[in-house]
Motif scaffolding. Structure first.
Motif, mmCIF file in Angstrom:
data_model
loop_
_atom_site.group_PDB
_atom_site.id
_atom_site.type_symbol
_atom_site.label_atom_id
_atom_site.label_comp_id
_atom_site.label_asym_id
_atom_site.label_seq_id
_atom_site.Cartn_x
_atom_site.Cartn_y
_atom_site.Cartn_z
ATOM 1 N N VAL A 16 10.213 68.427 72.546
ATOM 2 C CA VAL A 16 11.261 67.334 72.296
ATOM 3 C C VAL A 16 11.630 66.371 73.284
ATOM 4 C CG1 VAL A 16 13.554 67.068 71.485
ATOM 5 C CG2 VAL A 16 12.190 69.017 70.617
ATOM 6 N N GLU A 17 11.502 66.920 74.359
ATOM 7 C CA GLU A 17 11.914 65.987 75.679
ATOM 8 C C GLU A 17 11.299 66.817 76.768
ATOM 9 O OE1 GLU A 17 15.878 64.902 75.382
ATOM 10 O OE2 GLU A 17 15.818 63.909 77.573
ATOM 11 N N ASP A 21 13.036 67.515 85.983
ATOM 12 C CA ASP A 21 12.499 68.373 86.817
ATOM 13 C C ASP A 21 11.648 69.053 86.264
ATOM 14 O OD1 ASP A 21 13.939 70.027 84.855
ATOM 15 O OD2 ASP A 21 14.123 71.808 86.091
ATOM 16 N N ILE A 25 12.557 70.934 76.572
ATOM 17 C CA ILE A 25 13.215 71.251 75.457
ATOM 18 C C ILE A 25 12.128 71.456 74.646
ATOM 19 C CG2 ILE A 25 14.744 70.806 73.702
ATOM 20 C CD1 ILE A 25 16.149 68.997 75.628
ATOM 21 N N TYR A 27 10.816 72.750 70.779
ATOM 22 C CA TYR A 27 11.268 72.928 69.347
ATOM 23 C C TYR A 27 10.487 74.468 68.799
ATOM 24 C CZ TYR A 27 13.224 72.098 64.974
ATOM 25 O OH TYR A 27 14.390 72.098 63.867
ATOM 26 N N ARG A 50 30.173 77.813 67.196
ATOM 27 C CA ARG A 50 29.116 77.063 66.956
ATOM 28 C C ARG A 50 28.423 77.913 65.577
ATOM 29 N NH1 ARG A 50 27.658 77.221 73.167
ATOM 30 N NH2 ARG A 50 28.088 75.196 73.513
ATOM 31 N N ARG A 53 21.856 76.161 63.797
ATOM 32 C CA ARG A 53 21.420 74.603 63.412
ATOM 33 C C ARG A 53 20.490 74.865 62.459
ATOM 34 N NH1 ARG A 53 21.207 69.888 65.711
ATOM 35 N NH2 ARG A 53 19.529 68.536 65.201
ATOM 36 N N HIS A 152 20.635 80.501 72.327
ATOM 37 C CA HIS A 152 20.187 79.181 72.345
ATOM 38 C C HIS A 152 19.573 78.591 71.025
ATOM 39 C CE1 HIS A 152 18.242 75.667 74.245
ATOM 40 N NE2 HIS A 152 19.153 75.629 75.197
ATOM 41 N N THR A 156 20.559 75.644 68.957
ATOM 42 C CA THR A 156 20.074 74.288 69.099
ATOM 43 C C THR A 156 18.508 74.169 68.440
ATOM 44 O OG1 THR A 156 18.664 74.975 70.977
ATOM 45 C CG2 THR A 156 21.023 74.006 71.291
ATOM 46 N N LEU A 160 14.481 76.139 76.337
ATOM 47 C CA LEU A 160 14.258 75.651 77.574
ATOM 48 C C LEU A 160 12.992 76.293 78.369
ATOM 49 C CD1 LEU A 160 17.846 74.859 78.990
ATOM 50 C CD2 LEU A 160 16.042 73.180 77.833
ATOM 51 N N PHE B 165 16.865 72.811 88.526
ATOM 52 C CA PHE B 165 17.554 72.766 87.061
ATOM 53 C C PHE B 165 18.316 74.078 87.318
ATOM 54 C CE2 PHE B 165 18.226 73.565 82.425
ATOM 55 C CZ PHE B 165 18.770 72.576 82.419
ATOM 56 N N ASP B 175 26.484 77.478 81.373
ATOM 57 C CA ASP B 175 25.487 77.919 80.080
ATOM 58 C C ASP B 175 24.827 76.826 79.435
ATOM 59 O OD1 ASP B 175 25.392 77.811 77.348
ATOM 60 O OD2 ASP B 175 27.652 77.645 76.931
ATOM 61 N N ASP B 176 23.352 77.126 79.318
ATOM 62 C CA ASP B 176 22.564 75.998 79.076
ATOM 63 C C ASP B 176 22.609 75.304 77.627
ATOM 64 O OD1 ASP B 176 19.711 78.108 79.917
ATOM 65 O OD2 ASP B 176 21.199 78.068 78.033
ATOM 66 N N ILE B 177 23.470 76.114 76.647
ATOM 67 C CA ILE B 177 23.478 75.510 75.432
ATOM 68 C C ILE B 177 24.212 74.180 75.098
ATOM 69 C CG2 ILE B 177 24.230 75.680 72.941
ATOM 70 C CD1 ILE B 177 24.213 78.855 73.296
ATOM 71 N N GLY B 178 25.174 73.999 76.177
ATOM 72 C CA GLY B 178 26.036 72.740 76.258
ATOM 73 C C GLY B 178 25.064 71.535 76.778
ATOM 74 N N THR B 180 21.720 71.566 76.562
ATOM 75 C CA THR B 180 20.731 71.207 75.705
ATOM 76 C C THR B 180 21.220 70.439 74.453
ATOM 77 O OG1 THR B 180 19.492 72.938 76.048
ATOM 78 C CG2 THR B 180 18.798 71.931 73.988
ATOM 79 N N LEU B 181 22.646 70.573 73.937
ATOM 80 C CA LEU B 181 23.297 69.840 72.902
ATOM 81 C C LEU B 181 23.443 68.481 73.525
ATOM 82 C CD1 LEU B 181 25.285 72.414 71.132
ATOM 83 C CD2 LEU B 181 23.146 71.483 70.238
ATOM 84 N N HIS B 183 21.156 66.764 74.322
ATOM 85 C CA HIS B 183 19.927 65.780 73.768
ATOM 86 C C HIS B 183 19.689 65.813 72.368
ATOM 87 C CE1 HIS B 183 18.529 65.744 78.121
ATOM 88 N NE2 HIS B 183 19.066 66.656 78.267
ATOM 89 N N GLU B 184 20.959 66.207 71.402
ATOM 90 C CA GLU B 184 20.892 66.268 70.274
ATOM 91 C C GLU B 184 20.122 65.415 69.332
ATOM 92 O OE1 GLU B 184 24.527 67.667 68.558
ATOM 93 O OE2 GLU B 184 23.540 68.283 66.770
ATOM 94 N N ASN B 186 17.581 63.498 70.231
ATOM 95 C CA ASN B 186 16.203 63.782 70.472
ATOM 96 C C ASN B 186 15.827 64.870 69.565
ATOM 97 O OD1 ASN B 186 15.929 61.642 72.343
ATOM 98 N ND2 ASN B 186 16.215 62.664 74.003
ATOM 99 N N ILE B 187 16.395 66.016 69.608
ATOM 100 C CA ILE B 187 16.144 66.962 68.618
ATOM 101 C C ILE B 187 16.025 66.392 67.065
ATOM 102 C CG2 ILE B 187 16.891 69.417 67.652
ATOM 103 C CD1 ILE B 187 18.139 69.842 70.447
ATOM 104 N N GLU B 188 17.144 65.666 66.939
ATOM 105 C CA GLU B 188 17.129 65.207 65.457
ATOM 106 C C GLU B 188 15.937 64.318 65.215
ATOM 107 O OE1 GLU B 188 21.727 64.694 64.639
ATOM 108 O OE2 GLU B 188 20.463 63.089 64.091
#
Lengths: 467, 207
Positions: A16-17, A21, A25, A27, A50, A53, A152, A156, A160, B165, B175-178, B180-181, B183-184, B186-188
């Protein structure tokens, strides 16, 4: 863009991106969920307010805890029952597609995914289970994740990751009599060791691999994790497409043709770079098994147990002696002829219809040796039904095997199927760690045919003697 | 997740290779639906005798290592299953830092997600740190994450590598969920493209 590997192509197609570093991300196309590694993830979502998704990219099953005996009875072990009921509450609350315990489609998550066409070539597939690598047999990038990562992915639909390195294991030539995919994989792990693939994705290639059916390829990729690899893969080919065609959730008609056109582009390009290459000759592989408590302790069935005195490194020597003591074996003894107490044919490694056929071929017209408990645990309700249609259940029952319901069972003994201390088991599963199949239990990993041979002779046996 | 900055603590040496996640926490203890409470069964088979009593020879049953917060082992720590129950069990026991020449990939990842710092160091250095650890409470190790060094009891500093990172997430306890979100969009964007290019990708609905 230069020549790329199968892994590179699927990876590139799902980024995705890439963050500054170097972390990407990635998918995730398919998320498989089971009752053991998901409760804390669902709880995390709930606490953070949450949702999933994409519940429609997710599938849940119960497999680790389920009893493999009569399913009409309530589950006896309270903590197992609680974990299953927790999953059932969670899938309802979060709208996750789910195969319940009494569904004909229930089974081990890594058998159900491919069987249903839920797992497909070219996909990224994750599950909170290290043997997710199994799905790589379809030409997918599939790997196990921890529970935080499960949460995660739920939140989402991504993970990662940093790219893995590429490793290719090539097996060319023709397999000898009695040699199966399990023997190939044991030979590979014995050769490269349990950390041989660390940081890498292994692509299995070569004529002996191409010649394997999908069940065999799944056995290989399943145990890529036992070689330390992040994932195992086999490039999709006609064998793959024929396997996928007509599966319940696989694309149909024109959509299927479109998918195949894409899947055909995934094979590693000529000249693609591999960071590590290993080559084995199929002719050099014998029916094999493990003698110790690490999957790399592999021997041909004709060999003798190694002697720690021959090991130069002190830490390794101590560890070898400890393994011999735990396993109740003597240095230098012939491994064949060692008596077994239990035979377990099942697990995400070897519980597919092809595995059961191989075992039945040896069991047919023979009897399980006196004093041996031999269990057949099909990988799914569908495998069980198909085996019954083919009359395999009758062959096993006539020989004195137990014919059980689908689940993970004695591979890790989270349900009542466990070894007792000191019991020796010929097992088609994937891990022989101390206590894996029950505290004090002794595990020898081997193929379904070799397991059946052990059942009918009562000891570890060269299957070629029974052919 | 608890932040990890500097840890000055007792270290325990477990000089074995291939300590698998079944050894760290056997499967029969995975039936919990919580993250906590697994510490009492960490290393269960090594820590307890068949009659349930503590094995007096096991390092984590001895003083002062009962209070160890750092664990040092040999190669391929955490191989086997993906169970996050392994780092949860370590954390619940009190371990915040694990040091080894190499780690299994999934276990390595899982440590970071729980505020445990895994450090890769060459075998010779692990041997030296194990020697320090054997001196017990007189020989605390200090793991300084901001400076990326381990300070040995004699003051000597051992540098270590860590992904920037992951260092950031540990230092901040994020927490890494926050993350990543953030970048939402880009996910879309990715999802729209995938829907166009792979229309055959099946959605799962089970009645």
């Amino acid at each position: 863009m230069g020549p790329r590997t199968l892994f590179d192509k699927i990876w590139d197609d799902h980024v995705v991106e890439t963050l500054p570093d170097g972390t990407s991300i990635l998918y995730i196309d398919r998320h498989l969920v089971h009752e053991v590694t998901s409760p804390q993830a669902f709880e995390g979502l709930r606490l953070a307010g949450r949702k999933l998704r994409h519940p429609e990219k997710t599938v849940a099953v119960v497999d680790h805890n389920v009893p493999t005996s009569d399913r009409t009875q309530p589950i006896e072990e309270a903590d197992s029952r609680n974990q299953i009921e927790t999953l059932e509450r969670n899938v309802k609350e979060f709208g996750v597609p789910y195969f319940p315990l009494l569904s004909a489609n229930q089974g081990i998550v890594h058998v159900v995914g491919p069987e249903q066409g839920i797992s497909l070539p070219g996909m990224t597939i994750v599950c909170g289970d290290s043997h997710t690598s199994t799905h790589g047999a379809l030409g997918a990038l599939a790997f196990g994740i921890g529970t935080s990562e499960v949460e995660h992915v739920m939140a989402t639909q991504t993970i990662l990751q940093r790219p893995a390195k590429n490793m290719r294991v090539t097996v060319d030539g023709t397999l000898g009599a009695g040699v199966s995919a399990k023997d190939i994989m044991l030979a590979i792990i014995g050769h490269i060791g349990t950390a041989g693939g660390t940081g890498h994705v292994i692509e299995f290639a070569g004529s002996a691999i191409r010649g394997l059916d999908m069940a065999g390829r799944m056995t290989l990729c399943n145990m890529a994790i036992e070689a330390g690899a992040r994932a195992g893969m086999v490039a999709p080919d006609e064998t793959t497409f024929e396997y996928v065609r007509g599966r319940p959730f696989a694309p149909k008609g024109e959509e299927f043709d479109k998918a195949v056109a894409y899947w055909k582009t995934l094979a590693s390009d000529e000249g693609a770079h591999f960071d590590k290459e290993v080559t084995l000759r199929a002719e050099d592989i014998s029916p094999s098994l493990t003698w110790g408590t690490s999957p790399e302790t592999v021997l041909p069935i004709t060999a003798t147990v190694p002697n720690p005195a021959d090991e130069a490194d002190e830490a390794k020597r101590t560890q070898m002696q400890r393994m011999l003591d735990y396993m109740g074996l003597e240095a230098g003894q012939k491994i064949a002829g060692t008596p077994v107490d239990v035979v377990f044919i099942g697990s995400c490694t070897n519980s597919r219809i092809e595995d059961l056929r191989a075992a039945a071929q040896i069991a047919a017209g023979r009897k399980v040796a006196e004093g041996v408990r031999a269990m057949i645990v099909p990988g799914s309700g569908n495998v069980k039904r198909q085996a019954e249609e083919e009359g395999l259940d009758q062959i096993f029952l006539d020989a004195g095997f137990e014919w059980r319901e689908a689940g993970c069972s004695m591979c890790l003994g989270m349900n009542p199927d466990r070894l007792t201390p000191g019991q020796r088991c010929a097992s088609t599963s994937n891990r022989n760690f101390e206590g894996r199949q029950g505290p004090g239990g002794r595990t020898h990993l081997l193929s379904p045919a070799m397991a059946a041979a052990a059942a009918v002779t009562g000891c570890l046996t060269d299957v070629r003697e029974l052919a | 997740m608890e932040k990890f900055t500097t840890l000055s603590a007792i270290a325990a040496a477990l000089p074995e290779a291939n300590i698998d996640t079944d050894k760290i926490i056997p499967a029969r203890f995975l039936k919990t639906t919580q993250r906590t409470g697994l510490g009492k069964n960490a290393f269960d088979a090594m820590r307890y005798l068949p009659d349930g009593k503590e094995n007096p020879d096991f390092v984590l049953n001895k003083e002062p290592w009962r209070k160890a917060e750092i664990l040092i082992t040999y190669d391929n720590l955490g191989c086997g299953s993906s169970r996050e129950h392994a780092p949860w069990a370590l954390l619940d026991f009190g371990i915040r830092c694990v040091i080894a020449p190499s780690f299994a990939d999934i276990f390595f990842n899982n440590c970071f997600k729980n505020g445990i710092l895994p450090i890769r160091l060459p075998r010779e250095i692990c041997d030296q740190l194990m020697a320090d650890a054997s001196m017990g409470s007189n020989a605390r190790l200090t793991v300084d994450l901001p400076r990326q060094v381990i300070v040995r009891p004699d003051g000597q500093e051992v540098p270590f590598e860590i992904d920037p990172f992951r260092k950031h997430l540990l230092l901040e306890g994020l927490d890494d969920i926050g993350q990543t979100l953030q970048h939402e969009t880009n996910i879309e964007g990715y999802e729209n493209r995938e829907n166009r290019e792979k229309p055959w990708m099946p959605s799962i609905h089970i009645d």
